[in-house]
Design a protein around this motif. Structure first.
Motif, PDB file in Angstrom:
ATOM      1  N   LYS A   8       0.832  -1.211   0.000  1.00  0.00           N
ATOM      2  CA  LYS A   8       0.000   0.000   0.000  1.00  0.00           C
ATOM      3  C   LYS A   8       0.865   1.259   0.000  1.00  0.00           C
ATOM      4  O   LYS A   8       0.580   2.215  -0.724  1.00  0.00           O
ATOM      5  N   SER A  49       2.514   1.468  -3.465  1.00  0.00           N
ATOM      6  CA  SER A  49       1.505   1.805  -4.467  1.00  0.00           C
ATOM      7  C   SER A  49       1.170   3.293  -4.401  1.00  0.00           C
ATOM      8  O   SER A  49       1.020   3.952  -5.433  1.00  0.00           O
ATOM      9  N   GLU A  50       1.079   3.807  -3.189  1.00  0.00           N
ATOM     10  CA  GLU A  50       0.802   5.237  -3.032  1.00  0.00           C
ATOM     11  C   GLU A  50       1.943   6.071  -3.612  1.00  0.00           C
ATOM     12  O   GLU A  50       1.711   7.033  -4.344  1.00  0.00           O
ATOM     13  N   LYS A  51       3.182   5.683  -3.315  1.00  0.00           N
ATOM     14  CA  LYS A  51       4.337   6.424  -3.836  1.00  0.00           C
ATOM     15  C   LYS A  51       4.414   6.340  -5.360  1.00  0.00           C
ATOM     16  O   LYS A  51       4.927   7.253  -6.003  1.00  0.00           O
ATOM     17  N   LEU A  52       3.927   5.243  -5.919  1.00  0.00           N
ATOM     18  CA  LEU A  52       3.947   5.058  -7.377  1.00  0.00           C
ATOM     19  C   LEU A  52       2.634   5.484  -8.031  1.00  0.00           C
ATOM     20  O   LEU A  52       2.359   5.130  -9.174  1.00  0.00           O
ATOM     21  N   ASN A  53       1.833   6.239  -7.322  1.00  0.00           N
ATOM     22  CA  ASN A  53       0.563   6.759  -7.849  1.00  0.00           C
ATOM     23  C   ASN A  53      -0.342   5.659  -8.386  1.00  0.00           C
ATOM     24  O   ASN A  53      -0.916   5.766  -9.468  1.00  0.00           O
ATOM     25  N   GLY A  54      -0.432   4.564  -7.620  1.00  0.00           N
ATOM     26  CA  GLY A  54      -1.324   3.472  -7.998  1.00  0.00           C
ATOM     27  C   GLY A  54      -0.800   2.598  -9.122  1.00  0.00           C
ATOM     28  O   GLY A  54      -1.559   1.848  -9.728  1.00  0.00           O
ATOM     29  N   ARG A  55       0.495   2.672  -9.394  1.00  0.00           N
ATOM     30  CA  ARG A  55       1.063   1.912 -10.512  1.00  0.00           C
ATOM     31  C   ARG A  55       1.977   0.772 -10.045  1.00  0.00           C
ATOM     32  O   ARG A  55       2.851   0.327 -10.780  1.00  0.00           O
ATOM     33  N   VAL A 112       7.001   4.463 -15.091  1.00  0.00           N
ATOM     34  CA  VAL A 112       6.382   4.372 -13.764  1.00  0.00           C
ATOM     35  C   VAL A 112       7.135   5.247 -12.767  1.00  0.00           C
ATOM     36  O   VAL A 112       6.539   5.911 -11.924  1.00  0.00           O
ATOM     37  N   ASP A 138       8.797   7.887 -13.462  1.00  0.00           N
ATOM     38  CA  ASP A 138       8.903   9.255 -13.984  1.00  0.00           C
ATOM     39  C   ASP A 138      10.364   9.637 -14.239  1.00  0.00           C
ATOM     40  O   ASP A 138      10.824  10.705 -13.852  1.00  0.00           O
TER      41      ASP A 138
END
Length: 138
Positions: free
Chosen positions: A34, A37-43, A100, A102
């Protein structure tokens, strides 16, 4: 001689003792997932798939080269074409990972050049390789 069952039991205990807690607990992994996922903007799923794909495709290139070197697979137009396709797959996954995160591929290449220039300021050196490879822990 140590009993085989005792040996493997001790080894199993050892493995658990050097394994990160998050690797042994679905609950801890879920928390970690979680956060990532948050750090990866849901990716996270895209990143996970891309990393696995990158490793898999690199393995396919290595396996083909092993077969050419050691199993008498002929290096010809057909095997060259297969290698090109697998390298293309590596590029696809590499670009996906970079996207992913950036990070531009230009930035990846620029940083690699900087790292290699610092490591090999006077060109490739077998002495440097011996020194660094033998220092690394497996």
């Amino acid at each position: 001689m140590t009993d085989v069952n005792d040996f493997f039991s001790e080894y199993s205990d050892f493995i658990l003792s050097v394994t990160a807690d998050v690797s042994k607990s679905d609950d801890l992994f879920e928390q970690r997932f979680k956060m990532l996922s948050e750090k990866l903007n849901g990716r996270f799923s895209r990143m996970d798939n891309s990393i696995a794909g990158l490793a898999g495709e690199a393995g396919e290139v290595a396996d083909m080269w092993k077969k050419i070197k050691f199993h008498n697979l002929e290096y010809n137009d057909e095997t060259r074409e297969k290698l090109i396709k697998e390298l293309g797959d590596i590029c696809w996954y590499l670009f996906s990972v970079a996207d992913v995160l950036d990070i531009s591929i230009e930035e990846v290449i620029r940083r690699n050049i900087e790292k290699l220039k610092a490591r090999h300021a006077h060109g490739f050196s077998p002495e440097y390789m011996k020194k660094t490879v033998l220092k690394k822990e497996d």
